[in-house]
Design a protein around this motif. Sequence first.
Motif, short mmCIF file in Angstrom:
data_model
loop_
_atom_site.label_atom_id
_atom_site.label_comp_id
_atom_site.label_asym_id
_atom_site.label_seq_id
_atom_site.Cartn_x
_atom_site.Cartn_y
_atom_site.Cartn_z
N ILE A 1 26.05 92.02 32.96
CA ILE A 1 26.11 91.23 31.72
C ILE A 1 26.03 89.74 32.05
O ILE A 1 25.27 89.00 31.42
N GLN A 2 26.79 89.30 33.04
CA GLN A 2 26.77 87.89 33.40
C GLN A 2 25.40 87.49 33.93
O GLN A 2 24.88 86.43 33.60
N THR B 1 28.75 78.10 46.73
CA THR B 1 28.53 76.76 46.19
C THR B 1 27.04 76.63 45.86
O THR B 1 26.21 77.46 46.29
N ILE B 2 26.70 75.57 45.16
CA ILE B 2 25.29 75.32 44.86
C ILE B 2 24.51 75.13 46.16
O ILE B 2 23.39 75.63 46.29
N ASP B 3 25.09 74.45 47.13
CA ASP B 3 24.42 74.28 48.43
C ASP B 3 24.21 75.62 49.14
O ASP B 3 23.17 75.84 49.77
N ASP B 4 25.19 76.53 49.03
CA ASP B 4 25.03 77.88 49.60
C ASP B 4 23.83 78.57 48.97
O ASP B 4 23.02 79.20 49.67
N LEU C 1 28.97 90.91 46.23
CA LEU C 1 29.08 89.50 45.86
C LEU C 1 29.99 89.34 44.64
O LEU C 1 29.85 90.06 43.65
N SER C 2 30.90 88.41 44.72
CA SER C 2 31.78 88.11 43.59
C SER C 2 30.94 87.62 42.41
O SER C 2 29.85 87.05 42.60
N ILE C 3 31.45 87.82 41.22
CA ILE C 3 30.78 87.24 40.06
C ILE C 3 30.87 85.73 40.19
O ILE C 3 31.95 85.16 40.35
N GLN C 4 29.72 85.09 40.17
CA GLN C 4 29.63 83.66 40.44
C GLN C 4 29.84 82.83 39.17
O GLN C 4 29.62 83.31 38.06
N LEU C 5 30.25 81.61 39.37
CA LEU C 5 30.36 80.68 38.25
C LEU C 5 28.97 80.47 37.66
O LEU C 5 27.98 80.37 38.40
N PRO C 6 28.85 80.39 36.34
CA PRO C 6 27.53 80.23 35.72
C PRO C 6 26.75 79.04 36.26
O PRO C 6 25.54 79.14 36.48
#
Length: 131
Positions: free
Chosen positions: A94-95, A24-27, A58-63
């Motif tokens: 790439i991401q 999450t953004i808080d993480d 680490l999983s590919i995170q949401l942009p």
Amino acid sequence: MSEIVIDELKQLVRATHLADALMTIDDVRGYNADLAKLLEVAAGRFAKIRLLVDARRLSIQLPEVGRHFDGPDRLLRTPEDRYALVLGSSLAKIQTRRILGNLGDDKRMRMFLLLEEAELWLLGTGSQATT
């Protein structure tokens, strides 16, 4: 979850992402704060900052989450400082490049697929970077 430690022998800071999970953004804010604290300690001990981030698990995170990770502009202080980011796949690279935008052009930062290559570059004994 992440583990951030100072490697006294190699004079670098190691940040290892241990979980294959979405953050999450808080993480990310908590991670940035923890990383900043140890980088401050390292800056007082070593001539230059060397940061090794192992994000292979680490999983590919949401942009919108990925944009909150501090980049080299916030983590590094001098032209001699270095930031090596190890990713688990070409897709992750790439991401990450897309999220970093112009920060990806910072010559103090390199992305790698192999941890060993990243360490060699940080320690000044290698020049290989997978781009």
